[in-house]
Design a protein around this motif. Structure first.
Motif, PDB file in Angstrom:
ATOM      1  N   GLU A   6       0.830  -1.198   0.000  1.00  0.00           N
ATOM      2  CA  GLU A   6       0.000   0.000   0.000  1.00  0.00           C
ATOM      3  C   GLU A   6       0.865   1.249   0.000  1.00  0.00           C
ATOM      4  N   SER A   7       0.304   2.322  -0.517  1.00  0.00           N
ATOM      5  CA  SER A   7       0.946   3.632  -0.457  1.00  0.00           C
ATOM      6  C   SER A   7      -0.141   4.695  -0.558  1.00  0.00           C
ATOM      7  N   GLY A   8       0.260   5.941  -0.252  1.00  0.00           N
ATOM      8  CA  GLY A   8      -0.669   7.048  -0.414  1.00  0.00           C
ATOM      9  C   GLY A   8      -1.263   7.590   0.857  1.00  0.00           C
ATOM     10  N   GLY A   9      -0.964   6.967   1.986  1.00  0.00           N
ATOM     11  CA  GLY A   9      -1.485   7.489   3.242  1.00  0.00           C
ATOM     12  C   GLY A   9      -0.796   8.780   3.624  1.00  0.00           C
ATOM     13  N   GLY A  10      -1.313   9.417   4.666  1.00  0.00           N
ATOM     14  CA  GLY A  10      -0.711  10.654   5.136  1.00  0.00           C
ATOM     15  C   GLY A  10      -1.629  11.399   6.065  1.00  0.00           C
ATOM     16  N   LEU A  11      -1.273  12.658   6.292  1.00  0.00           N
ATOM     17  CA  LEU A  11      -2.036  13.543   7.170  1.00  0.00           C
ATOM     18  C   LEU A  11      -2.825  14.523   6.308  1.00  0.00           C
ATOM     19  N   VAL A  12      -4.109  14.646   6.592  1.00  0.00           N
ATOM     20  CA  VAL A  12      -4.968  15.541   5.823  1.00  0.00           C
ATOM     21  C   VAL A  12      -5.979  16.181   6.765  1.00  0.00           C
ATOM     22  N   GLN A  13      -6.446  17.352   6.425  1.00  0.00           N
ATOM     23  CA  GLN A  13      -7.440  18.031   7.246  1.00  0.00           C
ATOM     24  C   GLN A  13      -8.838  17.486   6.946  1.00  0.00           C
ATOM     25  N   THR A  14      -9.730  17.691   7.884  1.00  0.00           N
ATOM     26  CA  THR A  14     -11.127  17.313   7.686  1.00  0.00           C
ATOM     27  C   THR A  14     -11.653  17.922   6.387  1.00  0.00           C
ATOM     28  N   GLY A  15     -12.322  17.077   5.605  1.00  0.00           N
ATOM     29  CA  GLY A  15     -12.847  17.514   4.318  1.00  0.00           C
ATOM     30  C   GLY A  15     -11.905  17.290   3.155  1.00  0.00           C
ATOM     31  N   GLY A  16     -10.681  16.905   3.462  1.00  0.00           N
ATOM     32  CA  GLY A  16      -9.697  16.686   2.412  1.00  0.00           C
ATOM     33  C   GLY A  16      -9.827  15.328   1.751  1.00  0.00           C
ATOM     34  N   SER A  17      -8.891  15.052   0.854  1.00  0.00           N
ATOM     35  CA  SER A  17      -8.915  13.809   0.071  1.00  0.00           C
ATOM     36  C   SER A  17      -7.549  13.147   0.070  1.00  0.00           C
ATOM     37  N   LEU A  18      -7.573  11.844  -0.067  1.00  0.00           N
ATOM     38  CA  LEU A  18      -6.372  11.051  -0.265  1.00  0.00           C
ATOM     39  C   LEU A  18      -6.713   9.919  -1.223  1.00  0.00           C
ATOM     40  N   ARG A  19      -5.695   9.457  -1.928  1.00  0.00           N
ATOM     41  CA  ARG A  19      -5.861   8.296  -2.801  1.00  0.00           C
ATOM     42  C   ARG A  19      -4.848   7.239  -2.403  1.00  0.00           C
ATOM     43  N   LEU A  20      -5.352   6.112  -1.949  1.00  0.00           N
ATOM     44  CA  LEU A  20      -4.492   4.993  -1.588  1.00  0.00           C
ATOM     45  C   LEU A  20      -4.312   4.080  -2.791  1.00  0.00           C
ATOM     46  N   SER A  21      -3.117   3.498  -2.868  1.00  0.00           N
ATOM     47  CA  SER A  21      -2.825   2.529  -3.923  1.00  0.00           C
ATOM     48  C   SER A  21      -2.399   1.219  -3.290  1.00  0.00           C
ATOM     49  N   CYS A  22      -2.674   0.142  -4.004  1.00  0.00           N
ATOM     50  CA  CYS A  22      -2.274  -1.189  -3.572  1.00  0.00           C
ATOM     51  C   CYS A  22      -1.655  -1.898  -4.775  1.00  0.00           C
ATOM     52  N   ALA A  23      -0.338  -2.025  -4.758  1.00  0.00           N
ATOM     53  CA  ALA A  23       0.366  -2.685  -5.856  1.00  0.00           C
ATOM     54  C   ALA A  23       0.534  -4.158  -5.527  1.00  0.00           C
ATOM     55  N   ALA A  24       0.072  -5.010  -6.434  1.00  0.00           N
ATOM     56  CA  ALA A  24       0.087  -6.446  -6.201  1.00  0.00           C
ATOM     57  C   ALA A  24       1.067  -7.140  -7.127  1.00  0.00           C
ATOM     58  N   SER A  25       1.751  -8.143  -6.587  1.00  0.00           N
ATOM     59  CA  SER A  25       2.592  -8.990  -7.423  1.00  0.00           C
ATOM     60  C   SER A  25       1.784 -10.198  -7.854  1.00  0.00           C
TER      61      SER A  25
END
Length: 111
Positions: A6-25
């Protein structure tokens, strides 16, 4: 053996957006259901959403209308687009497929 990263996590304010990715072998990823779960200390791991190999998505009520799960089978990658984030979305998010788990990525939503 399948590896999920997984990648793409982080700190964001309320109302914000994030996109997580999951790279599979592994070439069988495209044939398998993929899911996202989340975990906070002291609570059971919670199912967030899943998507079948042909793209049918299902969501937990707590994220419906805010999160969107998708996948790119050609790239062996799954995604979780998270919009209108709330402090209660703070958790470690895990990717799951074919009885394998990723290592998790931290999402923190500040109020």
């Amino acid at each position: 053996q399948v590896q999920l990263v997984e990648s793409g996590g982080g700190l964001v304010q309320t109302g914000g957006s994030l996109r997580l990715s999951c790279a599979a072998s592994g070439s069988i990823f495209r044939l398998k259901l993929m899911a996202w779960y989340r975990s906070v200390p002291g609570k059971q791991r919670e199912w967030v959403a899943d998507i079948t190999s042909d793209g049918t998505a299902t969501y937990a009520d707590s994220v419906k209308g805010r999160f969107s799960i998708s996948r790119d089978n050609a790239e062996n990658t799954g995604y979780l687009q998270m919009n209108s984030l709330k402090p209660e979305d703070t958790a470690v998010y895990y990717c799951y497929s074919d009885d394998y788990w990723g290592q998790g990525t931290q999402v923190t939503v500040s109020s």
